[in-house]
Scaffold this active site. Structure first.
Site, PDB file in Angstrom:
ATOM      1  N   ASP A   1     -27.090  70.939  60.686  1.00 47.21           N
ATOM      2  CA  ASP A   1     -27.075  69.986  61.902  1.00 47.21           C
ATOM      3  C   ASP A   1     -26.226  70.653  62.957  1.00 47.21           C
ATOM      4  O   ASP A   1     -26.124  71.899  62.761  1.00 47.21           O
ATOM      5  CB  ASP A   1     -25.952  68.545  61.585  1.00 47.21           C
ATOM      6  CG  ASP A   1     -24.581  68.944  61.321  1.00 47.21           C
ATOM      7  OD1 ASP A   1     -24.109  70.108  61.288  1.00 47.21           O
ATOM      8  OD2 ASP A   1     -23.987  67.790  61.148  1.00 47.21           O
TER       9      ASP A   1
ATOM     10  N   CYS B 128     -23.448  71.816  57.276  1.00 48.89           N
ATOM     11  CA  CYS B 128     -22.828  70.792  58.263  1.00 48.89           C
ATOM     12  C   CYS B 128     -21.362  71.067  58.379  1.00 48.89           C
ATOM     13  O   CYS B 128     -21.096  71.965  58.128  1.00 48.89           O
ATOM     14  CB  CYS B 128     -23.276  69.122  57.785  1.00 48.89           C
ATOM     15  SG  CYS B 128     -22.559  68.893  56.330  1.00 48.89           S
TER      16      CYS B 128
ATOM     17  N   THR C 255     -18.699  69.736  57.008  1.00 44.86           N
ATOM     18  CA  THR C 255     -17.802  69.710  55.616  1.00 44.86           C
ATOM     19  C   THR C 255     -18.847  70.423  54.678  1.00 44.86           C
ATOM     20  O   THR C 255     -18.507  70.712  53.475  1.00 44.86           O
ATOM     21  CB  THR C 255     -17.455  68.436  55.262  1.00 44.86           C
ATOM     22  OG1 THR C 255     -18.514  67.433  55.261  1.00 44.86           O
ATOM     23  CG2 THR C 255     -16.384  68.091  56.187  1.00 44.86           C
TER      24      THR C 255
ATOM     25  N   HIS D  89     -23.928  78.414  35.733  1.00 39.36           N
ATOM     26  CA  HIS D  89     -23.787  77.348  34.892  1.00 39.36           C
ATOM     27  C   HIS D  89     -24.697  76.040  35.403  1.00 39.36           C
ATOM     28  O   HIS D  89     -24.910  75.326  34.662  1.00 39.36           O
ATOM     29  CB  HIS D  89     -22.461  76.805  34.806  1.00 39.36           C
ATOM     30  CG  HIS D  89     -21.451  77.755  34.019  1.00 39.36           C
ATOM     31  ND1 HIS D  89     -20.128  77.573  33.665  1.00 39.36           N
ATOM     32  CD2 HIS D  89     -21.458  79.212  33.855  1.00 39.36           C
ATOM     33  CE1 HIS D  89     -19.689  78.982  33.314  1.00 39.36           C
ATOM     34  NE2 HIS D  89     -20.440  79.622  33.379  1.00 39.36           N
TER      35      HIS D  89
ATOM     36  N   HIS E 167     -25.877  75.795  28.966  1.00 40.26           N
ATOM     37  CA  HIS E 167     -26.054  74.968  30.194  1.00 40.26           C
ATOM     38  C   HIS E 167     -27.426  74.356  30.259  1.00 40.26           C
ATOM     39  O   HIS E 167     -27.361  73.249  31.155  1.00 40.26           O
ATOM     40  CB  HIS E 167     -25.824  76.135  31.201  1.00 40.26           C
ATOM     41  CG  HIS E 167     -24.662  76.799  31.177  1.00 40.26           C
ATOM     42  ND1 HIS E 167     -23.434  76.268  31.231  1.00 40.26           N
ATOM     43  CD2 HIS E 167     -24.301  78.085  30.959  1.00 40.26           C
ATOM     44  CE1 HIS E 167     -22.345  77.254  30.971  1.00 40.26           C
ATOM     45  NE2 HIS E 167     -22.985  78.303  30.804  1.00 40.26           N
TER      46      HIS E 167
HETATM   47  C1  RB5 Z   1     -20.701  65.551  62.023  1.00 40.23           C
HETATM   48  O1  RB5 Z   1     -19.772  65.263  63.173  1.00 40.23           O
HETATM   49  C2  RB5 Z   1     -20.407  65.854  60.806  1.00 40.23           C
HETATM   50  O2  RB5 Z   1     -20.114  64.429  60.239  1.00 40.23           O
HETATM   51  C3  RB5 Z   1     -21.286  66.570  59.937  1.00 40.23           C
HETATM   52  O3  RB5 Z   1     -21.541  67.747  60.309  1.00 40.23           O
HETATM   53  C4  RB5 Z   1     -20.539  66.581  58.441  1.00 40.23           C
HETATM   54  O4  RB5 Z   1     -19.329  67.095  58.393  1.00 40.23           O
HETATM   55  C5  RB5 Z   1     -20.913  65.503  57.589  1.00 40.23           C
HETATM   56  O5  RB5 Z   1     -20.690  65.576  56.255  1.00 40.23           O
END
Ligand code: RB5
Length: 148
Positions: free
Chosen positions: A8, A65, A67, A98, A133
């Site tokens: 993203d 993205c 996180t 694994h 596995h």
């Molecule tokens: C975007 O602001 C953020 O929510 C996205 O990049 C991500 O971290 C979602 O899991």
């Protein structure tokens, strides 16, 4: 080796770093976007990468993205996908050995560029071990089939 990569808007800068790293390894990179810093929605790009991996148009995928969580959840909705969110190299290596992970997810707001490069390289250097596995991977596939 052919790798699909998608992200993203938050993951754009880290994607560029990772693509450079992949090119150093002489990998063919299929860039699924986004290539704009305008706000967008991570499921779009998670699905694009996941489809290419599931259809075997590429060998592996990488998604990014903020996180790594949202885009990995989206990718994992595609049958046959085992996307692993990793913030350090050890889990990345074990996710291949694994769990036979076929997509690596990274959080651009969680890990710095140098750690991200280490994560990517450990993941790509590792190989699925099979053996005990495989029974677990088969059980995961059965869950997918039961919940189609
Ligand atoms: C975007 O602001 C953020 O929510 C996205 O990049 C991500 O971290 C979602 O899991």
């Amino acid at each position: 080796m052919k790798i699909a990569i998608g992200n993203d808007h938050v993951g754009l800068e880290l994607k560029e770093t990772i693509v450079e790293e992949l090119k150093k390894r002489d990998y063919e990179v299929i860039d699924c976007g986004t290539n704009s810093s305008d706000r967008t929605n991570y499921p779009i790009f998670g699905e694009k990468v996941a489809k290419l991996v599931a259809d075997k148009d590429v060998d592996l995928g990488i998604v990014i993205c903020g996180t790594g969580i949202g885009i990995s959840i989206a990718a994992n909705k595609v049958k046959g996908i085992r996307a692993a969110v990793c913030s350090e190299p050890y889990s990345a290596k074990l996710s291949r050995e694994h769990n036979d992970s076929n997509i690596l997810a990274i959080g651009a707001r969680v890990v710095g560029k140098e750690v991200a490069k280490m994560i990517v390289n450990e993941w790509l250097d590792a190989e699925y071990e099979g053996g005990r596995h495989q029974e677990r991977i088969d059980l995961i596939s059965e869950i997918e089939n039961r919940n189609d």
